[in-house]
Design an enzyme around this catalytic site. Structure first.
Site, PDB file in Angstrom:
ATOM      1  N   GLY A   1       0.814  -1.229   0.000  1.00 32.36           N
ATOM      2  CA  GLY A   1       0.000   0.000   0.000  1.00 32.36           C
ATOM      3  C   GLY A   1       0.838   1.266   0.000  1.00 32.36           C
ATOM      4  O   GLY A   1       0.486   2.265   0.628  1.00 32.36           O
TER       5      GLY A   1
ATOM      6  N   ALA B   1       3.117   2.848  -5.186  1.00 35.24           N
ATOM      7  CA  ALA B   1       2.928   1.916  -6.301  1.00 35.24           C
ATOM      8  C   ALA B   1       1.618   1.144  -6.144  1.00 35.24           C
ATOM      9  O   ALA B   1       0.842   1.004  -7.104  1.00 35.24           O
ATOM     10  CB  ALA B   1       4.108   0.955  -6.386  1.00 35.24           C
TER      11      ALA B   1
ATOM     12  N   VAL C   1       4.609  -2.927   8.353  1.00 33.19           N
ATOM     13  CA  VAL C   1       5.749  -2.531   7.519  1.00 33.19           C
ATOM     14  C   VAL C   1       5.430  -1.158   6.918  1.00 33.19           C
ATOM     15  O   VAL C   1       4.520  -1.039   6.090  1.00 33.19           O
ATOM     16  CB  VAL C   1       5.988  -3.553   6.376  1.00 33.19           C
ATOM     17  CG1 VAL C   1       7.202  -3.158   5.550  1.00 33.19           C
ATOM     18  CG2 VAL C   1       6.121  -4.962   6.929  1.00 33.19           C
TER      19      VAL C   1
ATOM     20  N   ILE D   1       7.879   3.376   2.129  1.00 33.84           N
ATOM     21  CA  ILE D   1       9.221   3.982   2.120  1.00 33.84           C
ATOM     22  C   ILE D   1       9.139   5.488   2.414  1.00 33.84           C
ATOM     23  O   ILE D   1      10.042   6.056   3.032  1.00 33.84           O
ATOM     24  CB  ILE D   1       9.971   3.668   0.805  1.00 33.84           C
ATOM     25  CG1 ILE D   1      11.444   4.055   0.940  1.00 33.84           C
ATOM     26  CG2 ILE D   1       9.364   4.371  -0.380  1.00 33.84           C
ATOM     27  CD1 ILE D   1      12.382   3.286   0.067  1.00 33.84           C
TER      28      ILE D   1
ATOM     29  N   LYS E   1       5.793  21.187 -10.469  1.00 38.46           N
ATOM     30  CA  LYS E   1       7.167  20.911 -10.877  1.00 38.46           C
ATOM     31  C   LYS E   1       7.259  21.171 -12.381  1.00 38.46           C
ATOM     32  O   LYS E   1       6.531  20.561 -13.164  1.00 38.46           O
ATOM     33  CB  LYS E   1       7.523  19.448 -10.565  1.00 38.46           C
ATOM     34  CG  LYS E   1       8.834  19.028 -11.207  1.00 38.46           C
ATOM     35  CD  LYS E   1       9.198  17.592 -10.907  1.00 38.46           C
ATOM     36  CE  LYS E   1      10.350  17.175 -11.813  1.00 38.46           C
ATOM     37  NZ  LYS E   1      10.745  15.794 -11.617  1.00 38.46           N
TER      38      LYS E   1
ATOM     39  N   PRO F   1      13.675  21.224 -18.824  1.00 42.28           N
ATOM     40  CA  PRO F   1      12.285  21.626 -18.585  1.00 42.28           C
ATOM     41  C   PRO F   1      11.310  20.566 -19.071  1.00 42.28           C
ATOM     42  O   PRO F   1      11.713  19.611 -19.739  1.00 42.28           O
ATOM     43  CB  PRO F   1      12.169  22.898 -19.428  1.00 42.28           C
ATOM     44  CG  PRO F   1      13.080  22.648 -20.575  1.00 42.28           C
ATOM     45  CD  PRO F   1      14.217  21.790 -20.062  1.00 42.28           C
TER      46      PRO F   1
ATOM     47  N   VAL G   1       0.927 -10.304   4.952  1.00 39.87           N
ATOM     48  CA  VAL G   1       0.981 -11.556   4.188  1.00 39.87           C
ATOM     49  C   VAL G   1       2.082 -12.422   4.806  1.00 39.87           C
ATOM     50  O   VAL G   1       3.240 -11.997   4.901  1.00 39.87           O
ATOM     51  CB  VAL G   1       1.265 -11.286   2.693  1.00 39.87           C
ATOM     52  CG1 VAL G   1       1.566 -12.578   1.955  1.00 39.87           C
ATOM     53  CG2 VAL G   1       0.078 -10.573   2.059  1.00 39.87           C
TER      54      VAL G   1
ATOM     55  N   ILE H   1       8.016   6.752 -10.263  1.00 45.56           N
ATOM     56  CA  ILE H   1       6.550   6.822 -10.186  1.00 45.56           C
ATOM     57  C   ILE H   1       5.951   6.790 -11.598  1.00 45.56           C
ATOM     58  O   ILE H   1       4.927   6.144 -11.828  1.00 45.56           O
ATOM     59  CB  ILE H   1       6.099   8.059  -9.369  1.00 45.56           C
ATOM     60  CG1 ILE H   1       6.574   7.896  -7.906  1.00 45.56           C
ATOM     61  CG2 ILE H   1       4.589   8.233  -9.415  1.00 45.56           C
ATOM     62  CD1 ILE H   1       6.378   9.110  -7.017  1.00 45.56           C
TER      63      ILE H   1
HETATM   64  C1  FAD Z   1      15.856   7.996  -1.785  1.00 47.12           C
HETATM   65  C2  FAD Z   1      14.747   7.793  -2.756  1.00 47.12           C
HETATM   66  C3  FAD Z   1      14.227   8.875  -3.450  1.00 47.12           C
HETATM   67  C4  FAD Z   1      13.227   8.683  -4.392  1.00 47.12           C
HETATM   68  N1  FAD Z   1      12.761   9.732  -5.115  1.00 47.12           N
HETATM   69  C5  FAD Z   1      11.861   9.534  -6.092  1.00 47.12           C
HETATM   70  C6  FAD Z   1      11.365  10.606  -6.880  1.00 47.12           C
HETATM   71  O1  FAD Z   1      11.719  11.759  -6.680  1.00 47.12           O
HETATM   72  N2  FAD Z   1      10.461  10.324  -7.836  1.00 47.12           N
HETATM   73  C7  FAD Z   1      10.024   9.060  -8.084  1.00 47.12           C
HETATM   74  O2  FAD Z   1       9.258   8.857  -9.009  1.00 47.12           O
HETATM   75  N3  FAD Z   1      10.412   8.046  -7.288  1.00 47.12           N
HETATM   76  C8  FAD Z   1      11.312   8.252  -6.322  1.00 47.12           C
HETATM   77  N4  FAD Z   1      11.700   7.211  -5.540  1.00 47.12           N
HETATM   78  C9  FAD Z   1      11.026   5.917  -5.681  1.00 47.12           C
HETATM   79  C10 FAD Z   1       9.681   5.982  -4.938  1.00 47.12           C
HETATM   80  O3  FAD Z   1       9.904   6.243  -3.573  1.00 47.12           O
HETATM   81  C11 FAD Z   1       8.932   4.679  -5.078  1.00 47.12           C
HETATM   82  O4  FAD Z   1       8.835   4.337  -6.432  1.00 47.12           O
HETATM   83  C12 FAD Z   1       7.532   4.804  -4.539  1.00 47.12           C
HETATM   84  O5  FAD Z   1       7.523   5.307  -3.253  1.00 47.12           O
HETATM   85  C13 FAD Z   1       6.821   3.493  -4.570  1.00 47.12           C
HETATM   86  O6  FAD Z   1       7.207   2.649  -3.519  1.00 47.12           O
HETATM   87  P1  FAD Z   1       6.454   1.255  -3.377  1.00 47.12           P
HETATM   88  O7  FAD Z   1       5.016   1.525  -3.239  1.00 47.12           O
HETATM   89  O8  FAD Z   1       6.912   0.380  -4.464  1.00 47.12           O
HETATM   90  O9  FAD Z   1       7.059   0.660  -2.026  1.00 47.12           O
HETATM   91  P2  FAD Z   1       6.811   1.026  -0.491  1.00 47.12           P
HETATM   92  O10 FAD Z   1       6.479   2.450  -0.282  1.00 47.12           O
HETATM   93  O11 FAD Z   1       8.009   0.498   0.234  1.00 47.12           O
HETATM   94  O12 FAD Z   1       5.545   0.170  -0.087  1.00 47.12           O
HETATM   95  C14 FAD Z   1       5.619  -1.208   0.170  1.00 47.12           C
HETATM   96  C15 FAD Z   1       4.289  -1.692   0.711  1.00 47.12           C
HETATM   97  O13 FAD Z   1       4.327  -3.099   0.834  1.00 47.12           O
HETATM   98  C16 FAD Z   1       3.753  -3.467   2.064  1.00 47.12           C
HETATM   99  N5  FAD Z   1       4.265  -4.774   2.470  1.00 47.12           N
HETATM  100  C17 FAD Z   1       5.552  -5.176   2.555  1.00 47.12           C
HETATM  101  N6  FAD Z   1       5.603  -6.447   3.025  1.00 47.12           N
HETATM  102  C18 FAD Z   1       4.310  -6.856   3.213  1.00 47.12           C
HETATM  103  C19 FAD Z   1       3.690  -8.043   3.688  1.00 47.12           C
HETATM  104  N7  FAD Z   1       4.391  -9.094   4.064  1.00 47.12           N
HETATM  105  N8  FAD Z   1       2.340  -8.067   3.774  1.00 47.12           N
HETATM  106  C20 FAD Z   1       1.584  -7.011   3.398  1.00 47.12           C
HETATM  107  N9  FAD Z   1       2.125  -5.868   2.941  1.00 47.12           N
HETATM  108  C21 FAD Z   1       3.467  -5.788   2.854  1.00 47.12           C
HETATM  109  C22 FAD Z   1       4.136  -2.345   3.009  1.00 47.12           C
HETATM  110  O14 FAD Z   1       3.289  -2.309   4.141  1.00 47.12           O
HETATM  111  C23 FAD Z   1       3.925  -1.146   2.099  1.00 47.12           C
HETATM  112  O15 FAD Z   1       2.574  -0.774   2.121  1.00 47.12           O
HETATM  113  C24 FAD Z   1      12.696   7.390  -4.588  1.00 47.12           C
HETATM  114  C25 FAD Z   1      13.181   6.314  -3.843  1.00 47.12           C
HETATM  115  C26 FAD Z   1      14.208   6.497  -2.952  1.00 47.12           C
HETATM  116  C27 FAD Z   1      14.724   5.312  -2.202  1.00 47.12           C
END
Ligand code: FAD
Length: 514
Positions: free
Chosen positions: A13, A16, A46, A49, A82, A102, A188, A352
């Site tokens: 959640g 992504a 969990v 990020i 932006k 840009p 999970v 994203i």
């Molecule tokens: C330093 C940094 C800077 C960034 N800057 C940018 C940016 O400027 N622009 C951009 O487009 N992207 C950027 N990103 C990438 C961006 O942060 C991610 O693409 C975005 O936040 C999506 O993360 P996610 O949803 O994949 O993962 P997460 O936010 O980590 O979510 C993971 C989810 O999985 C769940 N989960 C995990 N294990 C389990 C389990 N066993 N059971 C149930 N649920 C579980 C967690 O609870 C959580 O809800 C950056 C990343 C980093 C590291």
């Protein structure tokens, strides 16, 4: 095998997970009555990020298609405009070394390639300034639209800066209340597979067993479904893109009226670069660096020096990064999106947008049944591999064009052994012809179009040789477009409000819904 795919289960959640849920649910609203379901399972233990604050203009249409009010999005996600990014100290490292990437295309981009004209006859001004007004708008701290411009419409093309933590919560609210997404707060604990290897169901600690037809792995770096369960290996790209850690820090404004940039400010350092993003109530900053080229203490000092002594009491959060992606993205009935699929580095906000494009592809191409799923999966993998490859090339481009020799990080980055072959070939080709439409940029929904390559190449001092006489046929049109650009720049600079002022008005009165 021929039963209709009716139930989509997304695990995770974060940005992504919720974007994927929203994009699929919005596209398939009509099927909900007939039993089509989108379920999102999210661990209460969990955390997400919580970084990722820069986006791409595609987010406007993604949110609009999901039925999100842009005004509510601004208000609830501490979001702002932006208009691209500025890159300081990337080329020579000198104080006056800066250029813009840009979001507006060069004037008349579909009619004529202005780059050879600029190279031949107009290089007194920077490429960006010669072909588009947006760099000057950013210099002036202007917004890309007016309060009378309706939601999602632009005067100058724009994306958003946003608070990642608030964004996931906002999408959750919208997806559950307006789009019928089922939200299960549970961990999970086990993934159950059929004899063929498909995922049948997941066991959760709090909500029992949840089954589905198609599973989307949005579990972040854990990659619980595609990586851990289906064993799809991770392809490391650290030999090309060296940054493997970030120190992230939220920085308060001195006063609520402190001017707010409407572009990401990216400032190169000796072992990486610092991002600086202006949100309405705070800045989001961070140093992305290579631990092979800097200790954590040195990185900490670099970031704090950049921010100044008034912020010395703040403590950054370290986030390790493993640059790379899964060897394949869709296997059996499981597809990974977001960090579970991979991550390169924050440069150019490519994560994203890739989530949006992947979710859209699933939504549009949703297989009718398991029998045809592998065909769709093969297509998805082909397009997604292509996108990751192009993004790697584009990010590396920022590093290989440097003339900096002041640290091992920059010297190592221009080592030919670290440059992908395709990028090497393109750089060779671009010595004699400027990137434009025919330059492999032929795929629908290219993440970074040829214009992006032009802005970076010519912003960083790369020069393409123009054959004598080559520009003659389009000289008049090119001169007209460049003159139009001067007039448009003048007009927009007098017309557009300051970024901070427009944000205040949006918070107070809202934009016109469309
Ligand atoms: C330093 C940094 C800077 C960034 N800057 C940018 C940016 O400027 N622009 C951009 O487009 N992207 C950027 N990103 C990438 C961006 O942060 C991610 O693409 C975005 O936040 C999506 O993360 P996610 O949803 O994949 O993962 P997460 O936010 O980590 O979510 C993971 C989810 O999985 C769940 N989960 C995990 N294990 C389990 C389990 N066993 N059971 C149930 N649920 C579980 C967690 O609870 C959580 O809800 C950056 C990343 C980093 C590291």
């Amino acid at each position: 095998m021929t039963q209709r795919i009716q139930s989509i289960v997304i695990v995770g959640g974060g940005t992504a997970g919720w974007l994927t849920a929203g994009i699929i649910a919005a596209r398939h609203q009509g099927r909900m009555q007939a039993g089509f379901t989108v379920t999102l399972i999210e661990s209460p233990n969990v955390p997400i990020i919580g970084v990722g604050e820069g986006t791409w203009p595609t987010l406007r249409s993604s949110l609009q298609k999901m039925g999100v009010s842009e005004t509510e999005f601004f208000r609830h996600c501490n979001a702002a405009f932006k208009q691209g990014a500025s890159f300081a100290r990337w080329t020579t490292g000198a104080d006056d070394d800066a250029y813009y990437h840009p979001l507006m295309l060069p004037q008349g981009f579909t009619q004529v390639n202005l780059a050879p004209h600029w190279l031949g006859e107009h290089s007194g001004r920077t490429f960006c300034e010669a072909v588009c007004p947006q760099g000057r708008l950013c210099d002036d701290g202007l917004a890309p639209k007016m309060i009378t411009t309706p939601e999602y419409q632009a005067v100058a093309n724009y994306a958003y800066h946003l608070d990642a933590g608030k964004f996931a919560g906002f999408l959750q609210q919208h997806c559950t209340a307006k789009l019928g997404v089922r939200h299960v707060l549970a961990d999970v604990t086990k993934v159950n597979q059929s004899e063929q290897g498909d995922i049948r169901s997941v066991d959760t600690q709090q909500a029992g067993e949840i089954s589905g037809d198609l599973f989307v792995d949005c579990t972040g770096f854990a990659a619980l479904l595609l990586g851990k369960t289906l064993g799809v290996p991770f392809k490391d790209c650290g030999d090309v893109l060296f940054c493997d850690a970030a120190l992230a820090l939220q920085v308060p404004y001195e006063t609520p009226d402190t001017p707010m940039a409407s572009h990401t400010i990216s400032t190169a350092q000796s072992a990486g670069w610092i991002w600086d993003i202006g949100l309405p109530t705070r800045r989001g900053t961070g140093y992305v660096y290579s631990t092979r080229h800097s200790t954590d203490d040195e990185a900490h000092d670099t970031l704090m020096r950049y921010l100044g002594p008034q912020h010395a009491h703040l403590t950054p959060r370290k986030i390790p990064i493993r640059s790379g992606h899964r060897a394949t993205f869709w296997k059996n009935n499981c597809v990974a999106i977001g960090l579970a699929a991979g991550f390169l580095e924050p440069l150019e906000s490519s994560a994203i947008v890739l989530t949006e494009l992947s979710a859209k592809l699933i939504a549009e191409q949703l297989p009718a049944n398991r029998e045809v799923m592998d065909i769709v999966a093969a297509r998805f993998n082909d397009v997604t591999h292509y996108r990751w490859g192009r993004i790697i090339d584009f990010l590396k481009l920022h590093y290989v064009l440097t003339q900096r020799t002041d640290s091992a990080f920059w010297k190592d980055n221009v080592d030919p052994g670290t440059i992908p072959d395709r990028l090497k070939n393109l750089l060779h080709l671009w010595k004699y012809q400027s990137p434009w439409f025919f330059d492999e940029f032929d795929r629908l929904e290219e993440v970074f179009p040829a214009a992006s390559y032009q802005y970076v190449l010519y912003g960083m001092g790369f020069r393409t040789e123009v054959a004598p006489g080559d520009n003659v046929g389009t000289r008049t049109l090119a001169a007209k477009l460049m003159n139009d650009n001067v007039a448009m720049t003048r007009q927009l600079r007098s017309q557009l409000p300051k970024n901070r002022d427009l944000m205040k008005k949006i918070f107070e009165y809202g934009l016109q819904p469309i």
